[in-house]
Scaffold this motif. Structure first.
Motif, PDB file in Angstrom:
ATOM      1  N   ALA A 178     -90.542 112.603  11.403  1.00  0.00           N
ATOM      2  CA  ALA A 178     -90.225 111.373  10.673  1.00  0.00           C
ATOM      3  C   ALA A 178     -88.821 111.429  10.099  1.00  0.00           C
ATOM      4  CB  ALA A 178     -91.248 111.151   9.551  1.00  0.00           C
ATOM      5  N   LEU A 179     -88.506 112.551   9.456  1.00  0.00           N
ATOM      6  CA  LEU A 179     -87.180 112.685   8.867  1.00  0.00           C
ATOM      7  C   LEU A 179     -86.106 112.789   9.935  1.00  0.00           C
ATOM      8  CD1 LEU A 179     -87.921 115.125   5.927  1.00  0.00           C
ATOM      9  CD2 LEU A 179     -87.688 112.654   5.859  1.00  0.00           C
ATOM     10  N   GLY A 180     -86.443 113.361  11.072  1.00  0.00           N
ATOM     11  CA  GLY A 180     -85.484 113.456  12.169  1.00  0.00           C
ATOM     12  C   GLY A 180     -85.067 112.099  12.673  1.00  0.00           C
ATOM     13  N   ARG A 181     -86.060 111.177  12.767  1.00  0.00           N
ATOM     14  CA  ARG A 181     -85.722 109.818  13.199  1.00  0.00           C
ATOM     15  C   ARG A 181     -84.804 109.151  12.199  1.00  0.00           C
ATOM     16  NH1 ARG A 181     -91.142 109.865  14.977  1.00  0.00           N
ATOM     17  NH2 ARG A 181     -91.886 108.943  13.025  1.00  0.00           N
ATOM     18  N   GLU A 182     -85.067 109.352  10.910  1.00  0.00           N
ATOM     19  CA  GLU A 182     -84.210 108.766   9.889  1.00  0.00           C
ATOM     20  C   GLU A 182     -82.807 109.370   9.950  1.00  0.00           C
ATOM     21  OE1 GLU A 182     -87.765 107.982   6.648  1.00  0.00           O
ATOM     22  OE2 GLU A 182     -85.900 108.906   6.022  1.00  0.00           O
ATOM     23  N   PHE A 183     -82.732 110.660  10.240  1.00  0.00           N
ATOM     24  CA  PHE A 183     -81.417 111.296  10.337  1.00  0.00           C
ATOM     25  C   PHE A 183     -80.636 110.750  11.529  1.00  0.00           C
ATOM     26  CE2 PHE A 183     -78.633 114.893  11.598  1.00  0.00           C
ATOM     27  CZ  PHE A 183     -77.861 114.918  10.464  1.00  0.00           C
ATOM     28  N   ASP A 184     -81.330 110.461  12.642  1.00  0.00           N
ATOM     29  CA  ASP A 184     -80.661 109.867  13.804  1.00  0.00           C
ATOM     30  C   ASP A 184     -80.090 108.507  13.457  1.00  0.00           C
ATOM     31  OD1 ASP A 184     -83.015 111.164  16.265  1.00  0.00           O
ATOM     32  OD2 ASP A 184     -81.219 112.049  15.353  1.00  0.00           O
ATOM     33  N   VAL A 185     -80.860 107.707  12.701  1.00  0.00           N
ATOM     34  CA  VAL A 185     -80.362 106.398  12.263  1.00  0.00           C
ATOM     35  C   VAL A 185     -79.140 106.570  11.380  1.00  0.00           C
ATOM     36  CG1 VAL A 185     -80.909 104.367  10.881  1.00  0.00           C
ATOM     37  CG2 VAL A 185     -82.607 105.286  12.471  1.00  0.00           C
ATOM     38  N   HIS A 186     -79.208 107.564  10.480  1.00  0.00           N
ATOM     39  CA  HIS A 186     -78.067 107.850   9.604  1.00  0.00           C
ATOM     40  C   HIS A 186     -76.825 108.203  10.421  1.00  0.00           C
ATOM     41  CE1 HIS A 186     -75.679 109.669   6.408  1.00  0.00           C
ATOM     42  NE2 HIS A 186     -75.562 110.740   7.163  1.00  0.00           N
ATOM     43  N   MET A 187     -76.975 109.010  11.450  1.00  0.00           N
ATOM     44  CA  MET A 187     -75.840 109.399  12.273  1.00  0.00           C
ATOM     45  C   MET A 187     -75.298 108.223  13.067  1.00  0.00           C
ATOM     46  SD  MET A 187     -75.131 112.367  11.457  1.00  0.00           S
ATOM     47  CE  MET A 187     -73.870 112.683  12.673  1.00  0.00           C
ATOM     48  N   ALA A 188     -76.206 107.316  13.496  1.00  0.00           N
ATOM     49  CA  ALA A 188     -75.735 106.109  14.198  1.00  0.00           C
ATOM     50  C   ALA A 188     -74.876 105.271  13.272  1.00  0.00           C
ATOM     51  CB  ALA A 188     -76.930 105.299  14.692  1.00  0.00           C
ATOM     52  N   GLY A 189     -75.253 105.215  11.980  1.00  0.00           N
ATOM     53  CA  GLY A 189     -74.433 104.504  11.011  1.00  0.00           C
ATOM     54  C   GLY A 189     -73.076 105.144  10.846  1.00  0.00           C
ATOM     55  N   GLU A 190     -73.041 106.492  10.926  1.00  0.00           N
ATOM     56  CA  GLU A 190     -71.763 107.190  10.844  1.00  0.00           C
ATOM     57  C   GLU A 190     -70.867 106.834  12.020  1.00  0.00           C
ATOM     58  OE1 GLU A 190     -70.505 109.277   8.449  1.00  0.00           O
ATOM     59  OE2 GLU A 190     -72.187 108.497   7.313  1.00  0.00           O
ATOM     60  N   GLU A 191     -71.465 106.693  13.221  1.00  0.00           N
ATOM     61  CA  GLU A 191     -70.689 106.301  14.402  1.00  0.00           C
ATOM     62  C   GLU A 191     -70.057 104.939  14.166  1.00  0.00           C
ATOM     63  OE1 GLU A 191     -70.029 107.670  17.308  1.00  0.00           O
ATOM     64  OE2 GLU A 191     -71.089 109.539  17.056  1.00  0.00           O
ATOM     65  N   LYS A 192     -70.836 104.004  13.607  1.00  0.00           N
ATOM     66  CA  LYS A 192     -70.347 102.655  13.405  1.00  0.00           C
ATOM     67  C   LYS A 192     -69.218 102.601  12.383  1.00  0.00           C
ATOM     68  CE  LYS A 192     -71.936  98.005  12.199  1.00  0.00           C
ATOM     69  NZ  LYS A 192     -73.098  97.162  11.909  1.00  0.00           N
ATOM     70  N   SER A 193     -69.208 103.543  11.442  1.00  0.00           N
ATOM     71  CA  SER A 193     -68.268 103.462  10.344  1.00  0.00           C
ATOM     72  C   SER A 193     -66.872 103.953  10.718  1.00  0.00           C
ATOM     73  CB  SER A 193     -68.795 104.277   9.149  1.00  0.00           C
ATOM     74  OG  SER A 193     -68.783 105.659   9.460  1.00  0.00           O
ATOM     75  N   ARG A 194     -66.698 104.552  11.907  1.00  0.00           N
ATOM     76  CA  ARG A 194     -65.365 105.028  12.290  1.00  0.00           C
ATOM     77  C   ARG A 194     -64.432 103.831  12.462  1.00  0.00           C
ATOM     78  NH1 ARG A 194     -60.949 105.111  15.539  1.00  0.00           N
ATOM     79  NH2 ARG A 194     -61.640 105.945  17.501  1.00  0.00           N
ATOM     80  N   PRO A 195     -63.358 103.754  11.676  1.00  0.00           N
ATOM     81  CA  PRO A 195     -62.519 102.555  11.728  1.00  0.00           C
ATOM     82  C   PRO A 195     -61.596 102.521  12.935  1.00  0.00           C
ATOM     83  CG  PRO A 195     -61.586 104.129  10.191  1.00  0.00           C
ATOM     84  CD  PRO A 195     -62.883 104.728  10.670  1.00  0.00           C
TER      85      PRO A 195
END
Length: 430
Positions: free
Chosen positions: A80-97
């Motif tokens: 469960a936490l792994g899936r949430e961490f993957d979502v968190h990392m996807a957000g990090e990808e999006k934040s690269r300006p």
């Protein structure tokens, strides 16, 4: 019926919250585990662990079965936490300006120096736009009409940028020129390229003054770069304001987003012929929220960068301006800057912002020197060369640096450069 991983995660957190459930070692001695204590410690550890989230810490603890939930329980929480961490990392990808570097330069009809590395980006850049005025020929000369090509200039710029950049597009209006380059990985995702020009010279038709623009889409965002050369001379403020507004109306009509309905083209055409009396947010952010939303609906693009020799002057005597420059009292000059005054009154550049004018006025210099115009005309120094910006979502376009290229002295103008970080893209290659 077995509970879901998320419920089990909550159960784990509840157990974690029970006083006396466990003890930890700290510089202050043994501490009792409580929810607030755990949150505080995990926040501290997260800062020291290069971005590792508290959830990831919990995942590593639960995998060891620290709370006695058993191996299966630990694996469920980990998944469960792994899936949430993957979502968190996807957000990090999006934040690269997206790193955008823009330069404006009036070459005064002169050939550029042998090396132009002083005006090209020295750091990692994704998109590079350079707008020039009087590029290799004077704006009013016959040559600017008969030979408007700037191929030589583009080859010079490309040679400095190197093989990792591709030309997105270029646009020419007599002696005015705009070219945009993108890093190879970014260039592959460029779509819907549009170019347009608006002349504001003699009788509103001649291209010795006016603006050129390049607009394109990148992923799910649109970018528009504008280069303009507005009316000259100290007293011609209203002419400059009219030039700006005509260019903006013309470009919005040609490049702006289409509206729904069969009357879209007719409505846009009628609007392009009329002054835009709508009050828009100026640089001090004074517009109410409801009107700010309306501005966004009429934007040329998600991100707009407007640069050029805008020719706005400083409303002070020459002796006062020179003295203020010598004393580095630039705030006094900025307050009397004609463009700043026009923005404050809402007459021009509505919704656009600009960085602080923390560099000396960029016009007019004696050739190859730092001396302001010593000729009989003794023109008043001014910030004629400017870069402004606007975004549908203000927080998605950040100005990182705004400065003049004071080491480049071949023209009577100094180039001006700006570095932006644009965010909010759905995907961006690293």
């Amino acid at each position: 019926m077995s509970s879901s991983p998320v419920k089990r995660k909550l159960q784990v957190l509840t157990e974690f919250d029970e006083p006396g459930a466990d003890e930890c070692e700290s510089p202050d001695g043994p501490q009792v585990w409580t929810r607030s204590r755990a949150r505080k410690l995990e926040e501290q550890r997260m800062a020291a662990a290069s971005g590792m989230t508290p959830d990831l810490k919990l995942m590593s603890l639960s995998a060891g079965g620290r709370w006695g939930g058993g191996a299966e329980e630990a694996k469920s929480v980990e998944r469960a936490l792994g899936r949430e961490f993957d979502v968190h990392m996807a957000g990090e990808e999006k934040s690269r300006p997206l790193r955008v570097y823009a330069v404006t330069w009036n070459l005064a009809g002169k050939l550029p120096p042998a090396s132009i590395s002083g005006i090209t980006p020295s750091e990692d850049t994704d998109v590079f736009a350079i707008g020039t005025q009087e590029c290799m020929v004077n704006c009013g000369s016959l040559q600017s009409f008969l030979r408007p090509s700037k191929a030589k200039w583009e080859r010079r710029v490309k040679a400095v940028l190197g093989p990792n950049f591709r030309k997105v597009a270029s646009c020419v209006l007599n002696a005015m020129h705009l070219v945009v380059y993108a890093r190879k990985e970014i260039f592959k995702r460029v779509e819907q390229i549009q170019v347009h020009q608006v002349a504001t010279g003699f009788l509103g038709l001649v291209g010795n003054k006016g603006g050129v623009a390049i607009k394109f889409s990148l992923f799910d965002r649109s970018l528009c770069f504008i280069n303009s050369h507005l009316s000259a001379h100290q007293s011609q403020v209203e002419d400059r304001n009219e030039d700006w507004n005509k260019i903006e109306r013309g470009l919005t009509h040609q490049l702006g987003p289409q509206r729904r309905g069969s009357s879209t083209r007719l409505g846009q055409a009628a609007k392009s012929l009329m002054p835009n009396w709508r009050s828009r947010r100026v640089a001090d952010g004074s517009l109410p929220q409801s009107d700010e939303q309306e501005v966004g609906e009429e934007e040329l693009a998600d991100f707009t960068v407007w640069m050029g020799d805008l020719n706005y002057r400083i409303d002070l005597a020459r002796t006062e301006v020179v003295a203020a420059i010598s004393e580095q009292d630039l705030a006094r000059l900025e307050h009397k800057d004609q463009l700043r005054q026009a923005q404050r009154s809402g007459r021009v550049a509505r919704g656009f912002e600009e960085g602080p004018l923390a560099f000396a006025p960029t016009y007019k210099f004696d050739p190859q020197s730092d001396v302001y115009d010593s000729s009989k005309k003794a023109r008043i120094p001014a910030w004629t060369d400017r870069i402004l910006f606007r975004a549908k979502k203000r927080e998605e376009l950040r100005l990182i640096r705004y400065s003049s290229c004071s080491q480049v002295k071949t023209s009577d103008h100094r180039p001006v450069a700006a570095l932006f970080y644009a965010s909010g893209f759905s995907s961006l290659d690293k």
